[in-house]
Write a protein that holds these residues in place. Structure first.
Motif, PDB file in Angstrom:
ATOM      1  N   ASN A 120       8.172  42.278  61.916  1.00  0.00           N
ATOM      2  CA  ASN A 120       9.324  43.496  61.042  1.00  0.00           C
ATOM      3  C   ASN A 120       9.667  42.601  59.307  1.00  0.00           C
ATOM      4  OD1 ASN A 120       8.854  45.917  62.224  1.00  0.00           O
ATOM      5  ND2 ASN A 120      10.889  45.091  63.121  1.00  0.00           N
ATOM      6  N   GLU A 121      10.858  41.609  59.214  1.00  0.00           N
ATOM      7  CA  GLU A 121      10.804  40.940  58.297  1.00  0.00           C
ATOM      8  C   GLU A 121       9.514  40.535  57.508  1.00  0.00           C
ATOM      9  OE1 GLU A 121      11.497  40.532  61.648  1.00  0.00           O
ATOM     10  OE2 GLU A 121      13.900  41.012  61.369  1.00  0.00           O
ATOM     11  N   ILE A 122       8.194  40.036  58.267  1.00  0.00           N
ATOM     12  CA  ILE A 122       7.434  39.851  57.281  1.00  0.00           C
ATOM     13  C   ILE A 122       6.974  40.430  56.645  1.00  0.00           C
ATOM     14  CG2 ILE A 122       4.855  38.617  57.160  1.00  0.00           C
ATOM     15  CD1 ILE A 122       5.509  37.046  59.758  1.00  0.00           C
ATOM     16  N   ASN A 123       6.977  42.214  56.838  1.00  0.00           N
ATOM     17  CA  ASN A 123       6.219  42.968  55.939  1.00  0.00           C
ATOM     18  C   ASN A 123       7.118  43.657  54.766  1.00  0.00           C
ATOM     19  OD1 ASN A 123       4.421  43.277  58.326  1.00  0.00           O
ATOM     20  ND2 ASN A 123       5.245  44.568  59.290  1.00  0.00           N
ATOM     21  N   GLU A 124       8.244  43.472  55.399  1.00  0.00           N
ATOM     22  CA  GLU A 124       9.703  43.693  54.668  1.00  0.00           C
ATOM     23  C   GLU A 124       8.979  42.586  53.705  1.00  0.00           C
ATOM     24  OE1 GLU A 124      13.321  43.839  55.370  1.00  0.00           O
ATOM     25  OE2 GLU A 124      13.554  45.126  57.483  1.00  0.00           O
ATOM     26  N   GLU A 125       8.937  41.409  53.464  1.00  0.00           N
ATOM     27  CA  GLU A 125       8.764  40.028  52.618  1.00  0.00           C
ATOM     28  C   GLU A 125       7.723  40.272  51.852  1.00  0.00           C
ATOM     29  OE1 GLU A 125      10.854  37.977  51.757  1.00  0.00           O
ATOM     30  OE2 GLU A 125      11.556  37.360  53.222  1.00  0.00           O
ATOM     31  N   GLN A 126       6.932  40.966  52.497  1.00  0.00           N
ATOM     32  CA  GLN A 126       5.313  41.457  52.203  1.00  0.00           C
ATOM     33  C   GLN A 126       5.247  42.428  50.455  1.00  0.00           C
ATOM     34  OE1 GLN A 126       2.668  42.062  55.809  1.00  0.00           O
ATOM     35  NE2 GLN A 126       1.302  41.319  54.615  1.00  0.00           N
ATOM     36  N   ARG A 127       6.425  43.658  51.109  1.00  0.00           N
ATOM     37  CA  ARG A 127       6.170  44.353  50.377  1.00  0.00           C
ATOM     38  C   ARG A 127       6.961  44.344  48.796  1.00  0.00           C
ATOM     39  NH1 ARG A 127       6.481  47.725  55.125  1.00  0.00           N
ATOM     40  NH2 ARG A 127       9.439  46.882  55.382  1.00  0.00           N
ATOM     41  N   TYR A 128       8.127  43.098  49.247  1.00  0.00           N
ATOM     42  CA  TYR A 128       8.702  42.817  48.188  1.00  0.00           C
ATOM     43  C   TYR A 128       7.624  41.721  46.993  1.00  0.00           C
ATOM     44  CZ  TYR A 128      13.028  40.713  45.481  1.00  0.00           C
ATOM     45  OH  TYR A 128      13.746  40.283  44.789  1.00  0.00           O
ATOM     46  N   ILE A 129       7.675  41.236  47.652  1.00  0.00           N
ATOM     47  CA  ILE A 129       6.356  40.177  46.992  1.00  0.00           C
ATOM     48  C   ILE A 129       5.626  40.858  45.791  1.00  0.00           C
ATOM     49  CG2 ILE A 129       4.281  38.839  47.484  1.00  0.00           C
ATOM     50  CD1 ILE A 129       5.907  37.619  49.429  1.00  0.00           C
ATOM     51  N   GLU A 130       4.800  41.931  46.624  1.00  0.00           N
ATOM     52  CA  GLU A 130       4.185  42.926  45.976  1.00  0.00           C
ATOM     53  C   GLU A 130       4.891  43.819  44.929  1.00  0.00           C
ATOM     54  OE1 GLU A 130       2.212  45.560  48.793  1.00  0.00           O
ATOM     55  OE2 GLU A 130       1.181  43.507  49.532  1.00  0.00           O
ATOM     56  N   GLU A 131       5.929  43.554  45.183  1.00  0.00           N
ATOM     57  CA  GLU A 131       7.052  44.621  44.251  1.00  0.00           C
ATOM     58  C   GLU A 131       7.601  43.531  42.903  1.00  0.00           C
ATOM     59  OE1 GLU A 131      11.276  47.009  43.991  1.00  0.00           O
ATOM     60  OE2 GLU A 131      10.487  46.591  45.719  1.00  0.00           O
ATOM     61  N   LEU A 132       7.817  42.344  43.093  1.00  0.00           N
ATOM     62  CA  LEU A 132       7.822  41.079  42.044  1.00  0.00           C
ATOM     63  C   LEU A 132       6.967  41.189  41.421  1.00  0.00           C
ATOM     64  CD1 LEU A 132       9.848  38.596  44.232  1.00  0.00           C
ATOM     65  CD2 LEU A 132      10.371  39.933  42.009  1.00  0.00           C
ATOM     66  N   ILE A 133       5.368  41.420  42.096  1.00  0.00           N
ATOM     67  CA  ILE A 133       4.303  41.217  41.414  1.00  0.00           C
ATOM     68  C   ILE A 133       3.923  41.939  40.189  1.00  0.00           C
ATOM     69  CG2 ILE A 133       1.161  40.434  41.774  1.00  0.00           C
ATOM     70  CD1 ILE A 133       2.099  39.163  43.849  1.00  0.00           C
ATOM     71  N   LYS A 134       4.303  43.321  40.568  1.00  0.00           N
ATOM     72  CA  LYS A 134       3.835  44.459  39.935  1.00  0.00           C
ATOM     73  C   LYS A 134       4.576  45.077  38.828  1.00  0.00           C
ATOM     74  CE  LYS A 134       4.677  49.394  40.070  1.00  0.00           C
ATOM     75  NZ  LYS A 134       5.341  50.232  41.141  1.00  0.00           N
ATOM     76  N   ASN A 140       7.764  31.374  49.558  1.00  0.00           N
ATOM     77  CA  ASN A 140       8.348  30.085  51.036  1.00  0.00           C
ATOM     78  C   ASN A 140       8.955  30.593  52.195  1.00  0.00           C
ATOM     79  OD1 ASN A 140       7.581  28.324  49.023  1.00  0.00           O
ATOM     80  ND2 ASN A 140       9.324  27.760  47.875  1.00  0.00           N
ATOM     81  N   ARG A 141       9.746  31.201  51.765  1.00  0.00           N
ATOM     82  CA  ARG A 141      10.650  32.022  53.130  1.00  0.00           C
ATOM     83  C   ARG A 141       9.724  32.857  54.153  1.00  0.00           C
ATOM     84  NH1 ARG A 141      14.245  34.496  50.682  1.00  0.00           N
ATOM     85  NH2 ARG A 141      14.002  36.216  50.469  1.00  0.00           N
ATOM     86  N   GLY A 142       8.517  33.808  52.519  1.00  0.00           N
ATOM     87  CA  GLY A 142       7.777  34.421  53.765  1.00  0.00           C
ATOM     88  C   GLY A 142       6.475  33.418  54.557  1.00  0.00           C
ATOM     89  N   LYS A 143       6.576  32.047  54.399  1.00  0.00           N
ATOM     90  CA  LYS A 143       5.298  31.639  54.549  1.00  0.00           C
ATOM     91  C   LYS A 143       5.516  31.399  55.737  1.00  0.00           C
ATOM     92  CE  LYS A 143       1.540  28.864  54.709  1.00  0.00           C
ATOM     93  NZ  LYS A 143       0.387  29.134  54.897  1.00  0.00           N
TER      94      LYS A 143
END
Length: 329
Positions: free
Chosen positions: A155-169, A200-203
């Motif tokens: 669940n935490e990884i999925n949250e990180e994914q969404r935030y990563i994609e938002e930042l790249i956007k 780094n946190r997501g990795k």
């Protein structure tokens, strides 16, 4: 990130609970079986509680091999010489290099402690050797059983994914704006730093998730983070072009619109196939346009073309990731 801090505290709590539960159980079992030095089984539990399931089994196996080697070497030395501290020193001089050589160095401390029991007994026989092996097995097995439960981090990884994609956007959309305004967002540095920290946190979480499965291919999140880390490096390269662009031309607006489209399309399941086709069409349009009329125009348009090439690499990283996993969305 407050949520991440809470998760770390919670995770530490899990280890403390397992240790506090496992150590007395191991000592109680040792006493029930009539083993000597039962406290050692509790210590082995404390030393054997690990962060992931795979790490737990790997460490347990290495320490078992280390224990067998240590008991073998010490038995020979104690029988030939004596049970003196000097012989124990010779044992360490032989045992430690061998343990390191065969890559079981994790077990040096545990094995050495068990060997001291032979010195205390001043005897080497099957009874005491069996006692030490049983102490190790009880402690290691209790730790392995407790380590079978690991809190999920998906669940935490999925949250990180969404935030990563938002930042790249946001980074891409701001680049799109910068292409037509010759200015850089004041939040640019903040977004890049936040993206790097989140990756780094997501990795780290992806590695933990991967090491908590034995029979399931759980490398997806690990590969996903690697893909986004590669894209971040490309974004850093693209960022450098804005310091050298001095004028705005028609190509800037064309490229700006395309970069904006990419930003709006950033998504885990997007395989970038359509975007790569659009990029090739844009490259073709650039090629058939009138040649630059001044040196300044030539230099600026060359930078835009390099920028577009980097954007192609950015999309190919995602496209290769998607192809490797059969994503055709």
């Amino acid at each position: 990130m407050k949520k991440g801090t809470y998760i770390n505290i919670n995770f530490i709590g899990q280890r403390v609970l397992k240790t506090a539960l496992g150590a007395p159980i191991a000592m109680a079992i040792s006493d029930m079986l009539g083993l000597k030095y039962g406290l050692a089984a509790g210590i082995i539990v404390i030393l054997s509680i690990q962060n992931t399931k795979k790490e737990s089994f790997t460490v347990a196996l290495k320490r078992f091999v280390s224990t067998i080697i240590a008991l073998g070497i010490s038995s020979i030395l104690f029988k030939i010489f004596s049970f003196s501290p000097w012989v124990f020193g010779v044992f360490l001089m032989l045992f430690i290099p061998i343990a390191v050589k065969v890559k079981v160095g994790d077990g040096i401390v545990v094995s050495s402690v068990l060997v001291t029991h032979l010195m205390s007994e001043k005897s080497v026989n099957m009874s005491i050797l069996g006692n030490e092996v049983m102490l190790f097995l009880i402690g290691a097995i209790i730790a392995l059983i407790l380590n079978l439960y690991m809190p999920s981090v998906e669940n935490e990884i999925n949250e990180e994914q969404r935030y990563i994609e938002e930042l790249i956007k946001y980074i891409l959309i701001e680049m799109s704006i910068s292409l037509t305004q010759r200015s850089v967002s004041i939040k640019e540095e903040l977004r890049f730093n936040e993206l790097e920290e989140t990756l780094n946190r997501g990795k780290k979480r992806a590695i933990i998730n991967y090491n908590n499965y034995f029979f399931i291919n759980s490398n997806y999140y690990n590969s996903y983070m690697d893909m986004r880390i590669n894209q971040l490096e490309i974004l850093k390269s693209m960022r450098g072009y804005f310091q050298r662009l001095s004028e705005i031309y028609h190509q800037n607006y064309m490229l700006s619109e395309f970069i904006n489209d990419i930003g709006e399309s950033i998504h885990e399941k997007n395989n970038a196939e359509t975007l790569l086709k659009e990029l090739n069409l844009l490259k073709e349009k650039f090629r058939i346009m009138d040649l630059p009329k001044t040196r300044e125009e030539f230099e600026n348009r060359s930078l835009l073309f390099q920028f577009l090439n980097d954007m192609e690499q950015f999309l190919k990283v995602k496209n290769n990731f998607a192809k490797d996993r059969g994503m055709y969305v």
